[in-house]
Design an enzyme around this catalytic site. Sequence first.
Site, PDB file in Angstrom:
ATOM      1  N   ARG A 125     -20.495  -2.392 -13.189  1.00  0.00           N
ATOM      2  CA  ARG A 125     -20.141  -2.824 -11.835  1.00  0.00           C
ATOM      3  C   ARG A 125     -18.639  -2.763 -11.570  1.00  0.00           C
ATOM      4  O   ARG A 125     -18.106  -3.479 -10.731  1.00  0.00           O
ATOM      5  CB  ARG A 125     -20.680  -4.232 -11.551  1.00  0.00           C
ATOM      6  CG  ARG A 125     -22.205  -4.296 -11.566  1.00  0.00           C
ATOM      7  CD  ARG A 125     -22.717  -5.655 -11.103  1.00  0.00           C
ATOM      8  NE  ARG A 125     -24.172  -5.648 -11.029  1.00  0.00           N
ATOM      9  CZ  ARG A 125     -24.969  -5.954 -12.045  1.00  0.00           C
ATOM     10  NH1 ARG A 125     -24.442  -6.289 -13.207  1.00  0.00           N
ATOM     11  NH2 ARG A 125     -26.269  -5.929 -11.898  1.00  0.00           N
ATOM     12  N   LYS A 147     -10.718   6.713  -2.793  1.00  0.00           N
ATOM     13  CA  LYS A 147     -11.996   7.329  -2.431  1.00  0.00           C
ATOM     14  C   LYS A 147     -12.551   8.056  -3.653  1.00  0.00           C
ATOM     15  O   LYS A 147     -11.878   8.916  -4.229  1.00  0.00           O
ATOM     16  CB  LYS A 147     -11.825   8.320  -1.287  1.00  0.00           C
ATOM     17  CG  LYS A 147     -11.844   7.722   0.096  1.00  0.00           C
ATOM     18  CD  LYS A 147     -11.883   8.848   1.108  1.00  0.00           C
ATOM     19  CE  LYS A 147     -11.952   8.330   2.527  1.00  0.00           C
ATOM     20  NZ  LYS A 147     -11.994   9.443   3.501  1.00  0.00           N
ATOM     21  N   GLU A 189      -3.083  20.580   2.090  1.00  0.00           N
ATOM     22  CA  GLU A 189      -3.058  19.129   2.268  1.00  0.00           C
ATOM     23  C   GLU A 189      -1.634  18.623   2.481  1.00  0.00           C
ATOM     24  O   GLU A 189      -1.414  17.637   3.182  1.00  0.00           O
ATOM     25  CB  GLU A 189      -3.691  18.436   1.063  1.00  0.00           C
ATOM     26  CG  GLU A 189      -5.180  18.704   0.883  1.00  0.00           C
ATOM     27  CD  GLU A 189      -6.065  17.885   1.824  1.00  0.00           C
ATOM     28  OE1 GLU A 189      -5.521  17.129   2.664  1.00  0.00           O
ATOM     29  OE2 GLU A 189      -7.296  18.011   1.721  1.00  0.00           O
ATOM     30  N   LYS A 230       0.177   9.092   2.696  1.00  0.00           N
ATOM     31  CA  LYS A 230      -1.196   8.640   2.483  1.00  0.00           C
ATOM     32  C   LYS A 230      -1.240   7.162   2.140  1.00  0.00           C
ATOM     33  O   LYS A 230      -2.097   6.419   2.634  1.00  0.00           O
ATOM     34  CB  LYS A 230      -1.871   9.452   1.379  1.00  0.00           C
ATOM     35  CG  LYS A 230      -3.342   9.052   1.212  1.00  0.00           C
ATOM     36  CD  LYS A 230      -4.165  10.082   0.505  1.00  0.00           C
ATOM     37  CE  LYS A 230      -5.644   9.695   0.548  1.00  0.00           C
ATOM     38  NZ  LYS A 230      -6.499  10.686  -0.117  1.00  0.00           N
ATOM     39  N   GLU A 240     -11.287   3.062   5.812  1.00  0.00           N
ATOM     40  CA  GLU A 240     -11.510   4.067   6.853  1.00  0.00           C
ATOM     41  C   GLU A 240     -12.281   3.516   8.039  1.00  0.00           C
ATOM     42  O   GLU A 240     -13.249   4.111   8.514  1.00  0.00           O
ATOM     43  CB  GLU A 240     -12.219   5.296   6.258  1.00  0.00           C
ATOM     44  CG  GLU A 240     -12.060   6.542   7.128  1.00  0.00           C
ATOM     45  CD  GLU A 240     -12.597   7.791   6.484  1.00  0.00           C
ATOM     46  OE1 GLU A 240     -11.797   8.515   5.904  1.00  0.00           O
ATOM     47  OE2 GLU A 240     -13.815   8.025   6.551  1.00  0.00           O
ATOM     48  N   ARG A 244      -7.235   5.531   9.065  1.00  0.00           N
ATOM     49  CA  ARG A 244      -7.389   6.392   7.901  1.00  0.00           C
ATOM     50  C   ARG A 244      -8.175   7.653   8.230  1.00  0.00           C
ATOM     51  O   ARG A 244      -8.026   8.671   7.554  1.00  0.00           O
ATOM     52  CB  ARG A 244      -8.055   5.623   6.752  1.00  0.00           C
ATOM     53  CG  ARG A 244      -8.110   6.429   5.461  1.00  0.00           C
ATOM     54  CD  ARG A 244      -8.449   5.596   4.244  1.00  0.00           C
ATOM     55  NE  ARG A 244      -8.479   6.432   3.049  1.00  0.00           N
ATOM     56  CZ  ARG A 244      -8.593   5.971   1.810  1.00  0.00           C
ATOM     57  NH1 ARG A 244      -8.672   4.674   1.587  1.00  0.00           N
ATOM     58  NH2 ARG A 244      -8.618   6.795   0.782  1.00  0.00           N
ATOM     59  N   ASN A 248      -8.457  12.953   7.908  1.00  0.00           N
ATOM     60  CA  ASN A 248      -9.508  13.963   7.924  1.00  0.00           C
ATOM     61  C   ASN A 248      -9.207  15.115   8.880  1.00  0.00           C
ATOM     62  O   ASN A 248     -10.093  15.933   9.157  1.00  0.00           O
ATOM     63  CB  ASN A 248     -10.846  13.317   8.314  1.00  0.00           C
ATOM     64  CG  ASN A 248     -11.344  12.362   7.255  1.00  0.00           C
ATOM     65  OD1 ASN A 248     -11.327  12.666   6.070  1.00  0.00           O
ATOM     66  ND2 ASN A 248     -11.771  11.179   7.674  1.00  0.00           N
ATOM     67  N   HIS A 251     -10.864  18.433   8.388  1.00  0.00           N
ATOM     68  CA  HIS A 251     -11.926  18.299   7.400  1.00  0.00           C
ATOM     69  C   HIS A 251     -13.337  18.410   7.986  1.00  0.00           C
ATOM     70  O   HIS A 251     -14.261  18.777   7.264  1.00  0.00           O
ATOM     71  CB  HIS A 251     -11.786  16.970   6.656  1.00  0.00           C
ATOM     72  CG  HIS A 251     -10.678  16.980   5.641  1.00  0.00           C
ATOM     73  ND1 HIS A 251      -9.364  17.234   5.990  1.00  0.00           N
ATOM     74  CD2 HIS A 251     -10.676  16.789   4.293  1.00  0.00           C
ATOM     75  CE1 HIS A 251      -8.614  17.180   4.902  1.00  0.00           C
ATOM     76  NE2 HIS A 251      -9.379  16.924   3.871  1.00  0.00           N
ATOM     77  N   HIS A 255     -15.270  20.807   5.742  1.00  0.00           N
ATOM     78  CA  HIS A 255     -16.441  20.378   4.977  1.00  0.00           C
ATOM     79  C   HIS A 255     -17.682  21.168   5.383  1.00  0.00           C
ATOM     80  O   HIS A 255     -18.541  21.468   4.545  1.00  0.00           O
ATOM     81  CB  HIS A 255     -16.690  18.890   5.165  1.00  0.00           C
ATOM     82  CG  HIS A 255     -15.754  18.016   4.374  1.00  0.00           C
ATOM     83  ND1 HIS A 255     -15.712  16.647   4.508  1.00  0.00           N
ATOM     84  CD2 HIS A 255     -14.827  18.318   3.443  1.00  0.00           C
ATOM     85  CE1 HIS A 255     -14.813  16.148   3.691  1.00  0.00           C
ATOM     86  NE2 HIS A 255     -14.254  17.151   3.039  1.00  0.00           N
ATOM     87  N   HIS A 270     -11.863  23.865  -1.649  1.00  0.00           N
ATOM     88  CA  HIS A 270     -11.675  22.813  -0.651  1.00  0.00           C
ATOM     89  C   HIS A 270     -10.428  23.039   0.205  1.00  0.00           C
ATOM     90  O   HIS A 270     -10.483  22.975   1.439  1.00  0.00           O
ATOM     91  CB  HIS A 270     -11.603  21.452  -1.347  1.00  0.00           C
ATOM     92  CG  HIS A 270     -11.291  20.323  -0.422  1.00  0.00           C
ATOM     93  ND1 HIS A 270     -12.179  19.875   0.543  1.00  0.00           N
ATOM     94  CD2 HIS A 270     -10.182  19.547  -0.296  1.00  0.00           C
ATOM     95  CE1 HIS A 270     -11.625  18.874   1.212  1.00  0.00           C
ATOM     96  NE2 HIS A 270     -10.417  18.653   0.719  1.00  0.00           N
TER      97      HIS A 270
END
Length: 375
Positions: A125, A147, A189, A230, A240, A244, A248, A251, A255, A270
């Site tokens: 956990r 993330k 990026e 960032k 997010e 935030r 993206n 993206h 994506h 990517h």
Amino acid sequence: MESPSFITVPVPLGDRAYDILVGRGLIATAGSRIAALGARAAAIVTDEHVGPLYAEALARSLNDQGLRTSVTTLPPGEATKSYASLEQVCDAVLAARIERGDLVVALGGGVIGDLAGFAAAVVRRGVRFVQVPTSLLSQVDSSVGGKTGINSRHGKNLVGAFHQPSLVLADTALLDTLPIREMRAGYAEVAKYGLIDDERFFAWCEANWQGVFTGGPERDEAVAQSCRAKADVVVRDEHENGDRALLNLGHTFGHALERITRYDSARLVHGEGVAIGLALAFRFSASLGLCPAADAQRVEAHLSAAGLPTRLSHVPGGCGTADELLDAMAQDKKVKGGALTFILARRIGQSFIAPGIEADKVRTFLESELNPSRS
């Protein structure tokens, strides 16, 4: 050898605060820096490209500091961000008897960082982890902000968790041997941060991008400034729920392209998808009358100068129809209530969240991009 100085970028998140260290030669002192976190054991996760170069030396430096270590090596590439690999890493971490006070160390690019970080988030956990990013893309983006995750057949990064690292060591000397294609992909990026909300940084990139590639002081500054940008956003909006999402930019398109190409890195990695996505986001903004066409042209010109793709026609093997791209976008995490959310721009350095974009407008734009002679 470690350089006389390195740059520290703090990420002030209360009791989960951590530092990002940026500079040449940091991996030489990784053992002592990681040992200072107080763990008794460390499970290193790497891939078949990076592992033979650095894993043995890293494990030895940790052993020298009294940490019990293990190394798990996985195949390279986006396909490794899978349920099967997650199971393999979780079992390896458990077999290494890693406890909550111990560490998982992600030694690799964004794929390894995302996968190892997610394993750290769920094993017992939650155990602590350290990012040692070895690609430009992972140093400026995926290693920062917590993330973590894997891909599903339904889309990219749809299974994961927010789990902040305890330390990020961005050794910019490791990029000296990075293939030029991977450097270019990571650079997309870097440019993104200027496009989001810092036109001066984008102008700096236009003037200094070659130094980032050749390994001059410009590289350290680009990585550090990207991490600062960032970190600022992550501190404001860790999960997010607001700003935030600006990270993206490009993206939603990118994506979708990755999904269409089935995460085949031979066709598209990517950062290349992001580069095309950035150019598309600005051209889409211009088509909607939101952004000057000159800004969209400036974005495309800079990305092209850095050797990056900027058009749908640049995807090897094609990228499907407008409807297929729309379907791929429909699985994106930024879809709410079935409506598409894009990050669009008013100018370079002035991006914004645009929810509820009508699918017909996106389809018309994509058709014009796929068939420029008809538009």
